[in-house]
Motif scaffolding. Structure first.
Motif, PDB file in Angstrom:
ATOM      1  N   UNK A   1       0.806  -1.194   0.000  1.00  0.00           N
ATOM      2  CA  UNK A   1       0.000   0.000   0.000  1.00  0.00           C
ATOM      3  C   UNK A   1       0.848   1.257   0.000  1.00  0.00           C
ATOM      4  N   UNK A   2       1.861   1.251   0.861  1.00  0.00           N
ATOM      5  CA  UNK A   2       2.636   2.450   1.072  1.00  0.00           C
ATOM      6  C   UNK A   2       3.675   2.619  -0.009  1.00  0.00           C
TER       7      UNK A   2
ATOM      8  N   UNK B   1       3.326   2.036  -2.910  1.00  0.00           N
ATOM      9  CA  UNK B   1       2.711   2.214  -4.226  1.00  0.00           C
ATOM     10  C   UNK B   1       2.941   3.622  -4.761  1.00  0.00           C
TER      11      UNK B   1
ATOM     12  N   UNK C   1       1.204   6.454  -5.653  1.00  0.00           N
ATOM     13  CA  UNK C   1       0.688   7.771  -5.254  1.00  0.00           C
ATOM     14  C   UNK C   1       1.443   8.315  -4.049  1.00  0.00           C
ATOM     15  N   UNK C   2       1.456   7.538  -2.957  1.00  0.00           N
ATOM     16  CA  UNK C   2       2.159   8.054  -1.789  1.00  0.00           C
ATOM     17  C   UNK C   2       3.661   8.099  -2.046  1.00  0.00           C
TER      18      UNK C   2
ATOM     19  N   UNK D   1       4.307  11.402  -3.712  1.00  0.00           N
ATOM     20  CA  UNK D   1       4.232  12.514  -2.758  1.00  0.00           C
ATOM     21  C   UNK D   1       5.518  12.589  -1.947  1.00  0.00           C
ATOM     22  N   UNK D   2       5.934  11.435  -1.422  1.00  0.00           N
ATOM     23  CA  UNK D   2       7.128  11.432  -0.578  1.00  0.00           C
ATOM     24  C   UNK D   2       8.372  11.803  -1.367  1.00  0.00           C
TER      25      UNK D   2
ATOM     26  N   UNK E   1       8.552  15.517  -2.051  1.00  0.00           N
ATOM     27  CA  UNK E   1       8.926  16.225  -0.833  1.00  0.00           C
ATOM     28  C   UNK E   1      10.412  16.071  -0.537  1.00  0.00           C
TER      29      UNK E   1
ATOM     30  N   UNK F   1      11.169   8.301   2.861  1.00  0.00           N
ATOM     31  CA  UNK F   1      10.327   8.476   4.051  1.00  0.00           C
ATOM     32  C   UNK F   1      10.906   7.626   5.161  1.00  0.00           C
ATOM     33  N   UNK F   2      10.846   8.152   6.372  1.00  0.00           N
ATOM     34  CA  UNK F   2      11.517   7.475   7.479  1.00  0.00           C
ATOM     35  C   UNK F   2      10.756   7.777   8.755  1.00  0.00           C
ATOM     36  N   UNK F   3      10.729   6.832   9.683  1.00  0.00           N
ATOM     37  CA  UNK F   3      10.127   7.123  10.982  1.00  0.00           C
ATOM     38  C   UNK F   3      10.879   6.353  12.056  1.00  0.00           C
TER      39      UNK F   3
ATOM     40  N   UNK G   1      11.035   4.100   3.374  1.00  0.00           N
ATOM     41  CA  UNK G   1      10.759   3.900   1.951  1.00  0.00           C
ATOM     42  C   UNK G   1      11.929   4.394   1.119  1.00  0.00           C
TER      43      UNK G   1
END
Lengths: 276, 173
Positions: free
Chosen positions: A41-42, A44, A46-47, A50-51, A54, A115-117, A126
Motif C-alpha cells: 500500500x505504502x 505504491x 501515489x504516496x 508525494x514522498x 517532498x 520516508x523514514x520514521x 521507503x
C-alpha cells in the motif's frame, strides 16, 4: 418483526458504529498477519510520488551534509583498497576477470530514503529504488555506519524497508573480538538502542565491545557494524546475559543507503533445502 | 452553508499534508508522537449528522493510513471520535450557548477548545497506540506516551487553529 424494526430504528447509529469498527479491526488484523499487503500500500506510486517530491525539495537543504557523509565514506572505502594495504603474502593465484565473477558474493544498489520514521512500534523506511532497479524482497539494507533493515515490499520504482527498529526484525550478530553470536532485536522503546539475546553467561562481555553482523542470515555480509555494548546485566535466574546495544546507525538522519544483493542466495537456499 | 464544503475539503488537504510531511517526521522522541489530522473531524460543522461524522472519521483515517502504512488503525480511532463527538460537545458546552456553524476558537473560547481537543485526542491516541503496539505490556510507558503525545498534539492543534481560524463572527449566516 415490528419490534426488531423498532430496535434497528432506535439503535441504528450504535449498530453502524459497531459494524464499521469491526470492519476497521478486520483491516488491522488482516494487515498484521499479512504485512506485505500493508507495506505494498505504502510503497505504491501515489504516496511514493508525494514522498519523493517532498524529499526532492528537502534534499536541497541538506546537500552539504549529504556530500560530507559521502566524502567520509569514500575515505573509509579508500582505506580498504588493496593499494592502501601492505600485502605480506606472495600471492600465486591471481584472480582473472572471468573467475572474479564467481567469487563475488554481494553487490550493492544505492538508494535514497524518501520516508523514514523512528517513533512507531514498527518503523518503515521507503526507498526510491524498486524492482526495475534490481531490489527484491528479503534483501538487507545498510548504510555507511551500519545495518538499516530488510526489504519487505517492492513495487516497480519504490520499496519499503522494515527497519531494525521493528519488533519483528531480528538479525544474527556476533562479537568482533571472540565471534560469539546471538540475536539482536529492538525492544521498542528507544530509537538508539537494541538488545542482544542468547549470549551465555560465561562469555566475557564488556561495555564498549563491538558487535558486527555474523553473515549467517542471507541478509547482510559478514562484519558490517551493528553497534557497541552499552550495558551488561547478569540476572541470577536466567541463563543468558542481558545486553543492551548502542546502535551505530543513526536512524533519525538516514539519507542514502545501500541495498545488499546476495548473489549466492539461491545456492545457499538450495543447500538449505538439500540438508533438511 | 455551501461554502463549508470547499472549506472542509481544503482543510482536509492541508491537515493531511501537514501531518504526513511535518508532524509524522518530527521524531522528537519515542514518547512524543503528535497527530493534528483528527482536527478535520473535530472542526466539521455542529449540524453534521452523526452517521456522516462516523463515515468521515473512518474515511479520513483510512486516507491517513494509506500514507503512513498503518492500514485501519487511524480509521478505527477516527471512527471512534466521530461517534463520540456529539456526546462530548453536549457534555462540555454550557446550556443555552449560541453556536456558530462549526467549532471556532474565537467563538467557543480557548478553554472550551483545550477541554474538547484534550479529551478527544486522549481517546484517539489511547486507541491508536494500544492497537499499534498490540499489547498491554509496558503499561506505564504507554500511558506516558499517550499523555505527552496528547499534550503536544493539542498545542500544535491550537497553533493551527489560531493560524487558520477566521476572527469574523459569522453568526446567523
Amino acid at each position: 418483526m415490528y419490534n426488531l424494526f423498532q430496535f434497528f430504528l432506535r439503535y441504528y447509529l450504535f449498530l453502524l458504529f459497531v459494524s464499521l469498527e469491526i470492519f476497521c479491526f478486520y483491516l488491522i488484523f488482516q494487515n498484521k498477519r499479512y504485512n506485505e499487503v500493508a507495506y505494498m500500500n505504502v510503497a505504491n506510486s501515489v504516496s511514493g510520488k508525494v514522498y519523493s517530491t517532498y524529499t526532492g525539495v528537502s534534499d536541497y537543504l541538506y546537500l552539504r551534509r549529504f556530500s560530507d557523509s559521502l566524502v567520509d565514506e569514500n575515505a573509509k572505502l579508500r582505506a580498504q583498497l588493496l593499494d592502501s594495504k601492505y600485502i605480506s603474502k606472495i600471492d600465486s593465484g591471481i584472480l582473472r576477470d572471468s573467475t572474479l565473477k564467481n567469487v563475488q558474493q554481494y553487490s550493492f544498489i544505492s538508494a535514497r530514503v524518501i520516508h523514514n520514521s523512528v517513533n512507531e512500534a514498527a518503523n518503515l523506511i521507503y526507498l526510491d529504488r524498486g524492482r526495475l532497479q534490481g531490489v527484491g524482497k528479503q534483501m538487507g539494507v545498510i548504510n555507511a555506519n551500519g545495518i538499516v533493515g530488510q526489504v519487505v515490499a517492492v513495487t516497480d520504482n519504490y520499496s519499503a524497508v522494515m527497519s531494525v527498529l521493528s519488533k519483528e526484525f531480528k538479525v544474527s550478530a556476533k562479537f568482533k573480538k571472540n565471534e560469539f553470536f546471538g540475536n539482536l532485536h529492538w525492544d521498542g522503546v528507544n530509537s538508539t538502542t537494541a538488545s542482544m539475546e542468547d549470549i551465555p553467561k560465561h562469555v566475557p562481555v564488556k561495555v564498549g565491545d563491538t558487535l558486527v553482523t555474523s553473515g549467517f542470515s542471507q541478509l547482510f555480509p559478514r562484519n558490517i557494524m551493528v553497534g557497541r555494548v552499552k550495558t551488561v546485566k547478569m540476572e541470577p535466574d536466567k541463563n543468558f546475559l542481558e545486553i543492551t546495544v548502542d546502535l551505530s546507525t543513526n536512524f533519525g538522519s538516514l539519507s542514502y543507503v545501500y541495498v545488499v544483493n546476495n548473489l549466492k542466495k539461491q545456492e545457499i537456499l538450495l543447500l538449505d533445502s538439500l540438508a533438511h | 452553508m455551501l461554502n463549508q464544503i470547499p472549506l472542509n475539503i481544503f482543510r482536509l488537504a492541508l491537515l493531511l499534508l501537514a501531518q504526513i510531511l511535518i508532524f509524522s517526521n518530527l521524531n522528537f522522541s519515542s514518547f512524543v508522537n503528535p497527530y493534528i489530522f483528527p482536527l478535520f473531524i473535530l472542526l466539521l460543522p455542529f449540524e453534521t449528522p452523526r452517521w456522516v461524522l462516523m463515515l468521515f472519521g473512518m474515511f479520513s483515517g483510512l486516507l491517513l493510513d494509506y500514507f503512513l502504512g498503518s492500514t485501519g488503525m487511524h480509521a478505527a480511532a477516527g471512527l471512534l471520535i466521530g461517534y463520540m463527538r456529539p456526546f462530548l460537545i453536549n457534555i462540555i458546552t454550557p446550556k443555552g450557548t449560541e453556536f456558530e456553524i462549526s467549532p471556532n476558537v474565537y467563538a467557543q473560547g480557548i478553554t472550551w477548545f483545550i477541554v474538547y481537543l484534550g479529551i478527544t485526542m486522549f481517546i484517539y491516541l489511547t486507541l491508536y497506540f494500544f492497537v499499534e503496539a498490540a499489547t498491554f505490556l509496558n503499561f506505564f510507558f504507554m500511558l506516558l506516551k499517550i499523555f505527552l503525545s496528547t499534550v503536544v498534539s493539542v498545542i500544535f492543534m491550537l497553533i493551527f487553529l489560531f493560524l487558520f481560524s477566521s476572527k469574523k463572527k459569522r453568526r446567523f449566516v
